[in-house]
Design a protein around this motif. Sequence first.
Motif, PDB file in Angstrom:
ATOM      1  N   ARG A 117      -3.216 -12.755  45.990  1.00  0.00           N
ATOM      2  CA  ARG A 117      -3.253 -13.969  46.700  1.00  0.00           C
ATOM      3  C   ARG A 117      -4.863 -14.363  47.915  1.00  0.00           C
ATOM      4  NH1 ARG A 117       1.976 -11.903  47.026  1.00  0.00           N
ATOM      5  NH2 ARG A 117       1.489 -10.540  48.593  1.00  0.00           N
ATOM      6  N   ASN A 119      -6.321 -16.304  50.367  1.00  0.00           N
ATOM      7  CA  ASN A 119      -6.816 -17.177  51.158  1.00  0.00           C
ATOM      8  C   ASN A 119      -7.698 -17.610  52.250  1.00  0.00           C
ATOM      9  OD1 ASN A 119      -4.423 -19.113  52.564  1.00  0.00           O
ATOM     10  ND2 ASN A 119      -5.466 -18.327  54.208  1.00  0.00           N
ATOM     11  N   GLU A 178      -3.469 -16.456  43.322  1.00  0.00           N
ATOM     12  CA  GLU A 178      -3.447 -17.382  43.667  1.00  0.00           C
ATOM     13  C   GLU A 178      -4.718 -17.668  44.504  1.00  0.00           C
ATOM     14  OE1 GLU A 178      -0.360 -19.609  46.798  1.00  0.00           O
ATOM     15  OE2 GLU A 178       0.334 -18.698  45.251  1.00  0.00           O
ATOM     16  N   TYR A 179      -5.307 -19.198  44.725  1.00  0.00           N
ATOM     17  CA  TYR A 179      -6.329 -18.829  45.765  1.00  0.00           C
ATOM     18  C   TYR A 179      -6.009 -20.293  46.705  1.00  0.00           C
ATOM     19  CZ  TYR A 179     -10.490 -20.635  47.903  1.00  0.00           C
ATOM     20  OH  TYR A 179     -12.020 -21.082  48.726  1.00  0.00           O
ATOM     21  N   ASN A 180      -5.763 -20.104  48.464  1.00  0.00           N
ATOM     22  CA  ASN A 180      -5.696 -21.429  48.848  1.00  0.00           C
ATOM     23  C   ASN A 180      -7.192 -21.517  49.757  1.00  0.00           C
ATOM     24  OD1 ASN A 180      -3.967 -23.363  49.874  1.00  0.00           O
ATOM     25  ND2 ASN A 180      -3.592 -21.913  51.659  1.00  0.00           N
ATOM     26  N   GLN A 187      -5.560 -26.157  46.298  1.00  0.00           N
ATOM     27  CA  GLN A 187      -4.936 -25.156  46.115  1.00  0.00           C
ATOM     28  C   GLN A 187      -5.254 -24.440  44.195  1.00  0.00           C
ATOM     29  OE1 GLN A 187      -0.791 -24.864  46.086  1.00  0.00           O
ATOM     30  NE2 GLN A 187      -0.741 -25.013  48.741  1.00  0.00           N
ATOM     31  N   SER A 189      -4.562 -21.377  40.916  1.00  0.00           N
ATOM     32  CA  SER A 189      -3.588 -20.552  40.477  1.00  0.00           C
ATOM     33  C   SER A 189      -3.955 -19.891  38.988  1.00  0.00           C
ATOM     34  CB  SER A 189      -2.194 -20.849  40.964  1.00  0.00           C
ATOM     35  OG  SER A 189      -1.728 -22.001  39.457  1.00  0.00           O
ATOM     36  N   THR A 216      -4.304 -26.974  39.278  1.00  0.00           N
ATOM     37  CA  THR A 216      -4.894 -27.194  40.620  1.00  0.00           C
ATOM     38  C   THR A 216      -3.809 -28.410  40.855  1.00  0.00           C
ATOM     39  OG1 THR A 216      -6.697 -28.678  39.828  1.00  0.00           O
ATOM     40  CG2 THR A 216      -6.901 -26.363  39.708  1.00  0.00           C
TER      41      THR A 216
END
Length: 738
Positions: A117, A119, A178-180, A187, A189, A216
């Motif tokens: 994850r 972020n 996952e990138y937020n 976002q 993923s 996305t």
Amino acid sequence: MKAFGKILGLVLLGLLLIIVALGFALTHLFDPNDYKDEIRQIARDKAHIELTLNGDIGWSLFPWLGLELHEASVATLTNPTQPFADLQMLGLSVRVLPLLRREVQMSDVRVEGLNLRLNKDVHGHGNWEDIGKNAPVAGTTPEVPAVTDPATPPKPEKPPQPIRLDIDSLTINNARVEYNDEQTGKQFSAESIQLSAGAIHDGASIPLKLTAFFGTNQPLMRVKTELNGNLRIQRALKRYQLEDMKITGEATGEPLQGKTMTFATQGQLLVDLAANIAEWTGLKLSANQLRALGELKVNDLDKTPQISGALSIAQFDLAKFLDSVGHTLPAMAPGSLSKVEMVSRLTGTPTSLALEDLNLKLDGSTFTGRIAVDDFAKQSLRLQLKADTFNADNYLPAKSEAANSAAVARQAEVQSSEAGAMAAGGNSPLPDAPTKGAWSTDKLLPLTRLRTLDVNADLAFDQLILSKLPIQNAALKASGLDGQLKLDTLSGGLYNGTFQANGNLDVRQDIPVLALQTHIKQVPVERILQAQGKNPPIKGQVTLDSNLSGRGNSQKALIDSLNGSASFVITNGVLLNANIEQQLCTGIALLNRKTLSSEPKGKDTPFQELKGNLTFRNGVASNPDLKVRIPGLTVNGNGDVDLRVLGMDYRVGIIVEGDKRDMPDPACQVGSNFQGIEVPLRCRGPLELGAKACRLDKDGLSQVALKAAGNKISEKLEEKLDKVNPQLKDALKGLFKR
């Protein structure tokens, strides 16, 4: 000596047995799960990470140093309660003796259920940036680095010897990344990641397979993909290759309007960091109906990468392709965009791309030149193209049903007026002024798109068909930026004459503003009208200069607000299906109190010149100085042209010279009393009727009779009134009763 050798052999055997026994004891009697707290502390002190071990630790010592972790997670020391990675199981084993030679020889490496994850918070700080950092201590100040004596430069450290990597296989199952970004709300993923690699050896070909689902949220998009190939790593040379690469997959989401795009690509990839280049050779690409071949090369990887290459797209149906990916085009002519192919050389950077030496075939037209996007973020489009023949009308949106219905209603009105005029031979009452709107209310311009347009176009055509007009050797130069579009020139030959236009369009406001200047020289006016599907009421070579402006986003709005000026001259022309001589002789015969012995044979009226000036106010053009030169006649007129309904209302005066033929009609001869007198005509009705909408103005004719009689009318009025035509008599009596 022999006994010593035997004793030494027994000693070595004993030591080996002791080592094996110790290894057995360590692995069976020593449980690493009892030292989880110590392991976590070592992770904090040495790796500066927060390691959580919820599951069991399994291990082996010799000849493999084996490790198996279950239910583990990793966090940064700055935020230890929020792990950025966790996994269900990690299993690996390393040969012990090669480690002493800085060689890593692993058996199978297996990772199950990895979750990563990443972020970025509202301040733009990423949680991965804190990996390896010490935890902040309240009340402490950062350490100041020690100052070294400049006279004693530090000794350079020896570069570490590269570690030799040797892994039998690598397997990753059910991983997720996952990138937020909290700043933008975006976002990204990658889910259900499955990775399997064969034996990993430096310089050897490594079989590789990867499958994953990418997604996305802005825009909402999901892509299923699979990658196969052979990976070759040469770390000493900083050279990496992906041989026989093939990527296949399917994409769906908002940009595709719920439809699915199937894609595949393959080729040979090379990244050489020592030379700072990357190459993609043998490139093959397919996306639904589209098929392409090419190659790409990127130089200066350590600076601003420079892209070069070539691309060839086989002939395909662009309209069907766009429809298959959720982009349905407006209705066009049948077959439009059905045959498209392209060959081009590529150049570019990460922010720009240019198609050089372009050869584009589009539905039978061929374009050559250059297309470039100078800045992807600004969508800066640059066009430099030359085409053979191009019909622009085939790519314009079709008229709406409402516009078609309005056009049919107006055409019916015109045909009714024309039928009445032809049936009565010009003796019927004046046609009524048209009332049906002549223009569409359909939206003309995509204002939102035009406001963002950054374009500079330089186009040339051997022949450009625009509004059904074949413009020869056409040249178009235009630009647009920040909602202001400029037509520098649109010029070319038109029916052996010339055509030129320039103007500006301002779309910054909700109501666009258009200004247009045109110059037409020696163009057959009837050919222009015929190209628009109209029956021309006139022939001749027209020269027109205009300077007009309007506001609105439909034909009707622009015409209703049309203002400006224009001047026109038509030379060597003919008024079709309108015999001015008949109207003239009828008026003269009426004044002569005679009857024409025969109808004039000709049905058209030739003229030498027709000219005038127009002033436009809100869609109505005033023409105070219409002049027509006809052999033996002089014609003056004034009136209005209502462009809103394409109607006209003119009063025309014809200076009487009589029948100039060798055998004139006696009734059409001009006596001395009528020399220099203007015979009045009234022209009213649809503009398409031209002179067929003209009638003898009998109200005005009474004024002519009065002028011809002069002072004698007051003395012999009753006598003359008894002898003239009853219609004229009534008109004259009415005149003198005023």
